[in-house]
Design a protein around this motif. Structure first.
Motif, PDB file in Angstrom:
ATOM      1  N   HIS A  76       0.859  -1.198   0.000  1.00 57.70           N
ATOM      2  CA  HIS A  76       0.000   0.000   0.000  1.00 57.70           C
ATOM      3  C   HIS A  76       0.889   1.239   0.000  1.00 57.70           C
ATOM      4  O   HIS A  76       1.296   1.726   1.055  1.00 57.70           O
ATOM      5  CB  HIS A  76      -0.939   0.004   1.207  1.00 57.70           C
ATOM      6  N   HIS A  78       1.857   5.169  -2.109  1.00 54.67           N
ATOM      7  CA  HIS A  78       1.364   6.282  -2.944  1.00 54.67           C
ATOM      8  C   HIS A  78       2.601   6.936  -3.561  1.00 54.67           C
ATOM      9  O   HIS A  78       2.988   8.032  -3.153  1.00 54.67           O
ATOM     10  CB  HIS A  78       0.606   7.310  -2.104  1.00 54.67           C
ATOM     11  N   HIS A 229      -9.829   2.301   0.196  1.00 52.57           N
ATOM     12  CA  HIS A 229      -9.413   2.922   1.453  1.00 52.57           C
ATOM     13  C   HIS A 229     -10.646   3.055   2.346  1.00 52.57           C
ATOM     14  O   HIS A 229     -11.623   3.689   1.947  1.00 52.57           O
ATOM     15  CB  HIS A 229      -8.895   4.337   1.215  1.00 52.57           C
ATOM     16  N   HIS A 261      -6.617  -0.218   5.276  1.00 50.37           N
ATOM     17  CA  HIS A 261      -6.807   0.321   6.628  1.00 50.37           C
ATOM     18  C   HIS A 261      -7.852  -0.512   7.380  1.00 50.37           C
ATOM     19  O   HIS A 261      -7.498  -1.266   8.253  1.00 50.37           O
ATOM     20  CB  HIS A 261      -7.198   1.806   6.630  1.00 50.37           C
ATOM     21  N   ASP A 315       1.822   3.453   3.078  1.00 45.81           N
ATOM     22  CA  ASP A 315       0.961   4.603   2.806  1.00 45.81           C
ATOM     23  C   ASP A 315       1.847   5.697   2.215  1.00 45.81           C
ATOM     24  O   ASP A 315       2.910   5.416   1.678  1.00 45.81           O
ATOM     25  CB  ASP A 315       0.227   5.065   4.072  1.00 45.81           C
TER      26      ASP A 315
HETATM   27 ZN   LIG Z   1      -3.370   5.168   1.365  1.00 45.08          ZN
END
Ligand SMILES: [Zn+2]
Length: 414
Positions: A76, A78, A229, A261, A315
């Protein structure tokens, strides 16, 4: 036998033929044979074979008896929105999901986000610390359209296989509340994004059924996965997971749907939690966690026992959402283990597996381990055993990805 080392002309990498004298998962000293970027044999270490240093000739690498783990998997990320490598960017704007969305939209352009250079910077840092495969959410919105996905593809291609990436087309700014985004997600899926994302269907769009129906329609039409998410906690979060379970079963998308999450799962009272986790397992739902400090930890054992695979991810890494994050998956594994109360050796090994071998499914790999047939993605660390590596997260001595040495002694070579 001793032919010139195979240095790629484009960078400082070496193509590996044998990675000798390593201890896979802390086990017996072994030699890993590699061809075509794949592990072709794992045999007991032959101490009589000639060696004279870390890099011998012809792609024979001396592992010096170090502990070997599979390449780390960031399930996960970005990587389109980091400002890694740029001068410090002070935190500003309002808190909360909506506050961070607004702040990012207001300031990303001035940082060149999305851009190939920023994505390359954060990917290189990830490779340096042993990450060889990533599932990255990439913002898709009315401002940038699909440009972020093109940027990420270009950056990954420029690294020549040092890291592989699956893309989640991610509607960071909402789906239904931004007419046109659903069409963009569909276009992203048609153009090759492996998954479509979602974001708090209840609190962002205020229409959980509508958002999820839209995402599932795309997934069915385009044959892609879904990765939502879900920050919403408690009963509101659990309700949305139930909606996801229903739609997954109806669409026959078992094994293709992920909840990221999913704080609610960690917050529910045990009877309700057990019921929900069992239903998730039956529907083949997976979860990804970023081991957040301050949130109720996911019940990792209960999830895995129910067949709910869990992946670990960073993240955002140093972005307009937060200055935190280094991209170091092994350091994050320490955090996951601590937050989960792991102390026994077998639990610490489980944490390492979550960050590597057991996460292949999150990056499109049927097998991701130190075994024959797996991609030759290997991380060497100076550690006594896997628990020692997990609690200490020592420097990565060597990182091999796709059969090439891509980082050595803390220096990235691509
Ligand atoms: Zn995220």
């Amino acid at each position: 036998m001793h032919s010139p080392a195979m240095h790629s002309p484009a960078d400082g990498t070496t193509t590996v033929t044998v990675l000798r004298d390593v201890r896979p998962w802390g086990g017996a000293r072994s030699d890993l044979h590699v061809a075509g970027g794949v592990i072709t044999a794992v045999v007991p270490h032959d101490a009589n074979a000639p060696t004279d240093g870390v890099v011998v000739d012809g792609g024979v690498i001396d592992g010096r008896g170090l502990l070997a783990l599979p390449g780390l998997v960031n399930a996960h990320a970005h990587v389109d929105k980091s400002w890694w490598g740029k001068p410090w960017v002070s935190y500003g704007g309002e808190g909360g999901v909506q506050g961070r969305i607004a702040h990012e939209r207001a300031h990303r352009d001035e940082l060149g986000i999305p851009g190939v250079d920023v994505t390359l910077a954060v990917l290189r840092e990830s490779i340096r610390t042993g990450t060889t495969a990533v599932r990255t959410h990439v913002d898709v919105d009315l401002g940038v359209g699909l440009r972020g996905i093109e940027v990420v593809r270009e950056a990954v291609a420029a690294l020549g296989g040092a890291v592989t990436a699956q893309v989640v087309a991610f509607p960071q700014d909402g789906v239904l509340r931004r007419p046109g985004v659903l069409d963009l997600l569909d276009a992203a899926a048609a153009a090759g994004a492996e998954h479509v994302g979602g974001l708090d269907p209840a609190t962002i769009d205020r229409d959980p059924v509508g958002q999820l129906d839209g995402l599932f329609a795309i997934a069915e039409r385009r044959g892609v996965g879904i990765d939502v998410h879900l920050h919403d906690g408690g009963d509101l979060g659990a309700f949305q997971i139930e909606l996801i379970i229903d739609r997954t079963l109806r669409a026959g998308l078992q094994g293709r749907v992920n909840v990221a999450h999913g704080f609610a799962v960690g917050q529910l009272a045990v009877p309700r939690q057990a019921e929900l986790v069992a239903a998730m397992g039956e529907a083949g739902i997976t979860m990804t966690t970023v081991a957040p400090i301050g949130a109720a930890p996911l019940p990792l054992h209960a999830l895995r026992d129910a067949g709910v695979a869990v992946g670990l991810g960073t993240d955002g890494i140093r972005d307009l959402w937060s200055p935190y994050g280094t991209g170091d998956l092994l350091a994050l594994t320490t955090q996951l283990a601590r937050l989960s109360g792991f102390r026994y050796d077998e639990d610490l090994v489980t944490a390492a597996r979550i960050a590597s071998a057991d996460a292949g499914r999150f990056v499109g790999r049927a097998v991701h381990d130190l075994v024959v047939g797996a991609p030759a993605d290997v991380v060497l660390v100076d550690a006594e055993n896997v628990p020692d590596a997990v609690v200490r997260a020592p420097r990565r001595a060597l990182v091999v990805a796709g059969g090439r040495v891509v980082a050595r002694d803390g220096e990235v070579l691509v």
